[in-house]
Design an enzyme around this catalytic site. Structure first.
Site, PDB file in Angstrom:
ATOM      1  N   ASP A 147       0.853  -1.195   0.000  1.00 17.51           N
ATOM      2  CA  ASP A 147       0.000   0.000   0.000  1.00 17.51           C
ATOM      3  C   ASP A 147       0.883   1.237   0.000  1.00 17.51           C
ATOM      4  OD1 ASP A 147      -1.797   2.008   0.356  1.00 17.51           O
ATOM      5  OD2 ASP A 147      -2.560   1.299   2.297  1.00 17.51           O
ATOM      6  N   GLY A 170       7.856  -0.559   6.507  1.00 16.25           N
ATOM      7  CA  GLY A 170       6.700  -0.298   5.651  1.00 16.25           C
ATOM      8  C   GLY A 170       5.947  -1.515   5.149  1.00 16.25           C
ATOM      9  N   ASP A 172       3.335  -4.509   4.797  1.00 17.93           N
ATOM     10  CA  ASP A 172       1.932  -4.460   5.213  1.00 17.93           C
ATOM     11  C   ASP A 172       1.116  -5.619   4.634  1.00 17.93           C
ATOM     12  OD1 ASP A 172       1.581  -3.711   2.544  1.00 17.93           O
ATOM     13  OD2 ASP A 172       1.603  -1.558   3.063  1.00 17.93           O
ATOM     14  N   HIS A 245       0.425 -10.981  27.759  1.00 16.84           N
ATOM     15  CA  HIS A 245       0.630  -9.602  28.205  1.00 16.84           C
ATOM     16  C   HIS A 245       0.021  -8.648  27.189  1.00 16.84           C
ATOM     17  CE1 HIS A 245       4.134 -10.927  25.827  1.00 16.84           C
ATOM     18  NE2 HIS A 245       3.910  -9.787  25.191  1.00 16.84           N
ATOM     19  N   ARG A 323      -1.365 -18.767  16.762  1.00 17.56           N
ATOM     20  CA  ARG A 323      -0.061 -19.064  17.359  1.00 17.56           C
ATOM     21  C   ARG A 323      -0.027 -18.264  18.658  1.00 17.56           C
ATOM     22  NH1 ARG A 323       4.379 -15.730  19.186  1.00 17.56           N
ATOM     23  NH2 ARG A 323       6.302 -16.934  18.978  1.00 17.56           N
ATOM     24  N   ASP A 325       1.571 -16.555  21.759  1.00 20.13           N
ATOM     25  CA  ASP A 325       2.827 -15.977  22.223  1.00 20.13           C
ATOM     26  C   ASP A 325       3.041 -16.219  23.728  1.00 20.13           C
ATOM     27  OD1 ASP A 325       5.119 -14.312  21.536  1.00 20.13           O
ATOM     28  OD2 ASP A 325       4.231 -12.836  22.892  1.00 20.13           O
ATOM     29  N   GLU A 354       3.715 -21.227  21.770  1.00 19.05           N
ATOM     30  CA  GLU A 354       5.134 -20.886  21.760  1.00 19.05           C
ATOM     31  C   GLU A 354       5.748 -21.364  23.066  1.00 19.05           C
ATOM     32  OE1 GLU A 354       8.451 -17.339  21.760  1.00 19.05           O
ATOM     33  OE2 GLU A 354       6.485 -16.995  22.633  1.00 19.05           O
ATOM     34  N   HIS A 420      11.778 -15.188  14.008  1.00 16.09           N
ATOM     35  CA  HIS A 420      12.096 -13.805  14.376  1.00 16.09           C
ATOM     36  C   HIS A 420      12.745 -13.718  15.758  1.00 16.09           C
ATOM     37  CE1 HIS A 420       8.418 -14.781  16.400  1.00 16.09           C
ATOM     38  NE2 HIS A 420       8.437 -13.653  17.077  1.00 16.09           N
ATOM     39  N   ASP A 421      12.752 -14.828  16.504  1.00 18.90           N
ATOM     40  CA  ASP A 421      13.312 -14.829  17.871  1.00 18.90           C
ATOM     41  C   ASP A 421      14.662 -15.527  17.965  1.00 18.90           C
ATOM     42  OD1 ASP A 421      11.382 -13.378  19.269  1.00 18.90           O
ATOM     43  OD2 ASP A 421      10.100 -15.130  19.581  1.00 18.90           O
ATOM     44  N   ASP A 465      17.907 -10.853  16.740  1.00 19.73           N
ATOM     45  CA  ASP A 465      17.060  -9.671  16.714  1.00 19.73           C
ATOM     46  C   ASP A 465      17.853  -8.421  17.067  1.00 19.73           C
ATOM     47  OD1 ASP A 465      15.132  -7.716  17.244  1.00 19.73           O
ATOM     48  OD2 ASP A 465      14.274  -8.756  18.961  1.00 19.73           O
ATOM     49  N   ARG A 469      15.630  -9.774  11.311  1.00 20.25           N
ATOM     50  CA  ARG A 469      14.373  -9.199  10.815  1.00 20.25           C
ATOM     51  C   ARG A 469      14.637  -8.221   9.669  1.00 20.25           C
ATOM     52  NH1 ARG A 469      11.503  -8.236  16.848  1.00 20.25           N
ATOM     53  NH2 ARG A 469      11.749 -10.402  17.514  1.00 20.25           N
TER      54      ARG A 469
END
Lengths: 538, 538
Positions: A147, A170, A172, A245, A323, A325, A354, A420-421, A465, A469
């Site tokens: 977009d 950016g 999306d 959380h 999923r 967390d 997770e 990503h972890d 990280d 990413r």
């Protein structure tokens, strides 16, 4: 015989119902012992007079143990049984009273093993679409910007440059939708998206509003369009439930900040004292992050609030899975209630925790369907990256992992090399493509659902990280290099070979060669060069 | 060191939260190995840099294994840990990856053990009154007839004569109420009554109406009066929940018999076909008894109906617990829902399953509090009656039983020597009073709640049902013989000695003498004569 090695437990991964009629039993011995093992079984109320026998098969070995298995479909589903273990001339029986030279069937009601009945509500039912699922994990901000009409003022990372923890690139939802043809060509049929809800961060694990897609990523309508377009291509969509959380910016926590104990949301959090002190952090948080207060999931109001969210996105947007967390820090009680609501809304909605560690207590059929299989990740790292396992050690370890849970669970495990972890796997193996590609072969041929992290197909590097990413490199992606082509072949196999949909597998080493067989497919990995071959047997 | 013997599993009886701050950990080795074991522990998010250490204690031994235990109260309740095992010069680590010569704490997030968080809703909370409970089981029809104004035409067994399966002797609730002073003198502070609801049988396990006390036993008002009178004497009342099955005479099954598939209760049972065939028994039953159809407890309507009953008797009649008949054949799903409703009505209401086998899957804190401990019964029979265990084997077996469940559960176990479903223990030991009395000493000094079957105090004999259900002999009872006096002493101890309220115990053999220590109390049983002594240590 090493008696201390012998293990069995009913109503566990060693003894469970596969469906309304079928039981799977396992028993363990020491690896050096290879007795003949027969299960002697019958019905709860006539076992003393009527017994059936079935020999068990040595199906798995790890470093210390052999595992024998058998499937039973008895007439009476009130199953009672003991094991007969024969080593040479010696015959012993194994019951709840342990090993004995004789077994008195007239006293079986005291000490036989039993699975007393198969109640439908206790059965762990498979999510069928996960049997041939090939997952692709997307960190939304870094995948693709679709977009260009949106307010782009938040973007501070030029595409292609290295991210820092505060970068916004950016990416999306429209971007993902536009890349669906690409993903389909790669063979992907399931997406796992990191969080998409309103949040000030790039990762969005600190959610402010669970009912609204973050404007950086698009609108709720964009998400509906993405799911619809994905489904049109037979691609499933799993999204991230951050229910441990929340962001301190959420309306409930803000209310508590303002009103203290008088807030109707005070008990929605776990606060030690009468007022919140964000400096001293006198409340439970995710890790030590004062901006991510922990939900009090023991509070029924919080349970209902979070479950309403879970059901909303299933009913209104037709997602195919959640999923979960930091799911290990949320109560079992909550996950049971969550499962009931989710499965009532859609029995085929996958629930993936997770939990980095052995999650057996969550995988009894009453909570999750599976977990992100980081123990599998670690096994691959130990073999391909850390030199901690040789070919035989790697085979042993994978067998051991399969013995941690039922076949039902194993068949739905979300297996992954990285996420990503973590560091990217390609970086962990020193950017060695043979290692990456052989690991991918294991990933796709192992029992469970393979999940690759975006960019794996172009061997994107990245350490921990935020480096793991990075933005996706679309030029490289379109070039369809060797790793890309391998993944395309592997997804093809995973989707079309029935042998890869069952839980049956044979994993062993021949000298320094790791071997994994499913049906007539055989993967071999040379333990020195880490190159692999996939062949048809016979 | 026998590596195959080493075992630990978090979120099981080997690792669990005792309260909101305290963890109990166990680890197992082979009996022949006695290494020094230290738990190295810390918080989930900083274990890589901050570790604490605590040495573990060898607390229990059985035939094959040693069990080490430790209690931890760490600052951070997101507990992460590994074990350090030192045997001579050799030091190894034990993590989810098994044994290793070194342990890399920077990778602990992959393979340390963890109990990720203590959520209040998952905690197994103790029923406090069970800590000093001395139970007395009453088979109502055979205990005492208190009401002589009732319609006695159903009584067909003269008091004192041997019963057959169809005998009715006239015992009732008024009778129990009248005998409360007797029971109190004996030291009893908890009753377990076999079923009291409307039913045509003498045992009343085939219930027609769960809301009405059977007229043979009295009225609902009689029950209210009994509970009130018992409570006035600090005696608790536990009754029997027969929720696995029902009488075919109940209105719901009768409706199905009449209307077949059109009955609104058709799905309340598990019927294979469109109509009930009581000859062919085309529906699920208790055992093969066509007059006791099994409830379909996977049906939410049935769940709600049965749970309404459970809550009704707590709220309206203030019962203190439910004993769950054939509970192993009812779904875990149902028992979870049942527990939530029961504990919401009264957190101190005890939930005691009738599972004859290892019931670990039901004892995680989400279902029962405890079970009728028939494995304890069997151990006592093996030692005192069957000659299958010597003093040392008996000690080993009792230790093994304690290691099957958490200390929380052990402390609430309903330990018994016999019941309405077994031969009487006194008959099993050949009417040897030394054996009976020594077994009673074990019963009262072991961890958990002792439960004697009516008549034990007068050494009533009896083989299997119906002989174990003879009428109580009140003449003998009033005579207060040696067994009676022993039980009175033992109930006194159980109620007044704090050491008997904890889970701490030391069980071992010295030569042919069985020894059991709690605090400074020491029970010794001579393995040849089966006589016992109870002494103060030091």
């Amino acid at each position: 015989m090493i008696e201390q090695a012998i293990y069995h437990k009913p109503e566990s991964e060693y003894g469970y119902a596969v469906d309304g009629r079928t039981f799977c039993l396992r028993i363990r011995t020491a690896r050096e012992d290879r007795p003949k093992i027969t299960v002697i079984y019958g019905g709860k109320y006539d076992f003393w007079e009527t017994q059936f026998r079935k020999e068990m098969t040595l199906s798995y070995c790890d470093r210390l143990y052999n595992y024998y298995t058998v499937e039973l479909r008895p007439e009476d589903i009130r199953l009672v049984y003991v094991f007969e273990i024969q080593q040479g001339e010696e015959v012993v029986y194994f019951s709840e009273d342990g090993l004995s030279d004789t077994y008195d069937f007239t006293l079986n009601f005291y000490n036989a093993f039993q699975i007393a009945y198969i109640n439908d509500s206790d059965l762990h039912k498979s999510v069928h679409w996960m049997q041939d699922a090939c997952f692709y994990q997307i960190f939304v901000d870094r995948f693709f910007q679709g977009d260009h009409t949106k307010d782009s003022s938040y973007i501070n990372l030029p595409w292609g440059q290295r991210p820092n923890p505060k970068s916004f690139a950016g990416g999306d939802l429209q971007g993902i939708r536009k890349k669906l043809p690409y993903l389909q060509e790669l063979g992907i049929n399931a997406l796992y998206l990191t969080p998409i809800f309103k949040s000030i961060s790039n990762h969005k694990y600190d959610i402010q509003d669970y009912f609204t897609v973050d404007a950086m990523f698009g609108s709720n309508e964009d998400f509906a369009a993405l799911v619809e377009a994905a489904h049109a291509r037979n691609i499933r969509v799993v999204i991230d439930a951050v229910f441990n959380h929340v962001s301190d910016q959420c309306s409930q926590f803000q209310d508590v900040l303002m009103k203290g104990k008088k807030s109707r949301y005070f008990d929605w959090f776990i606060i030690h004292g009468d007022e919140v002190d964000q400096q001293k952090i006198n409340y439970e948080c995710f890790s030590a992050c004062n901006y991510m207060p922990k939900w009090n999931t023991s509070n029924p109001e919080v349970q209902d609030f979070l479950i309403r969210i879970a059901v909303y996105w299933i009913q209104e947007y037709h997602i195919d899975g959640w999923r979960l967390d930091v799911s290990d820090e949320v109560s079992h009680f909550f996950w049971r209630k969550f499962r009931q609501a989710v499965k009532a809304a859609n029995p085929e909605c996958a629930i993936i925790g997770e939990n980095w560690h052995n999650a057996n207590a969550y995988l009894q059929g009453d909570q999750y369907d599976s977990i992100m299989n980081y123990a599998f990740t670690k096994a691959c790292l130990d073999f391909f990256a850390f030199n901690a396992l040789d070919a035989s050690g790697f085979a042993d370890k994978l067998n051991e992992l399969l013995m941690r849970n039922t076949d039902t669970v194993n068949n739905m495990m979300l297996n992954l090399l990285d996420s990503h972890d973590t560091h990217r796997f390609f970086t962990q193996v020193g950017e060695n493509k043979d290692k990456l590609e052989s690991a991918l072969a294991v990933l796709y041929l192992f029992v469970g659902a393979p999940c690759i992290y975006y960019g794996t197909e172009i061997a994107l590097p990245g350490s921990y990280d935020p480096d793991c990413r990075r933005t996706m490199d679309w030029e490289q992606a379109e070039a369809q290099g060797s790793t890309w082509k391998l993944i395309q072949k592997l997804t093809e196999r995973k989707k079309n070979e029935p042998a890869l949909h069952s839980h049956q597998v044979k994993i062993y080493a021949e000298g320094n060669t790791f071997c994994l067989e499913r049906g007539d497919i055989c993967l071999r990995i040379d333990g020195s060069t880490y190159t692999h071959t996939i062949e048809r047997l016979r």
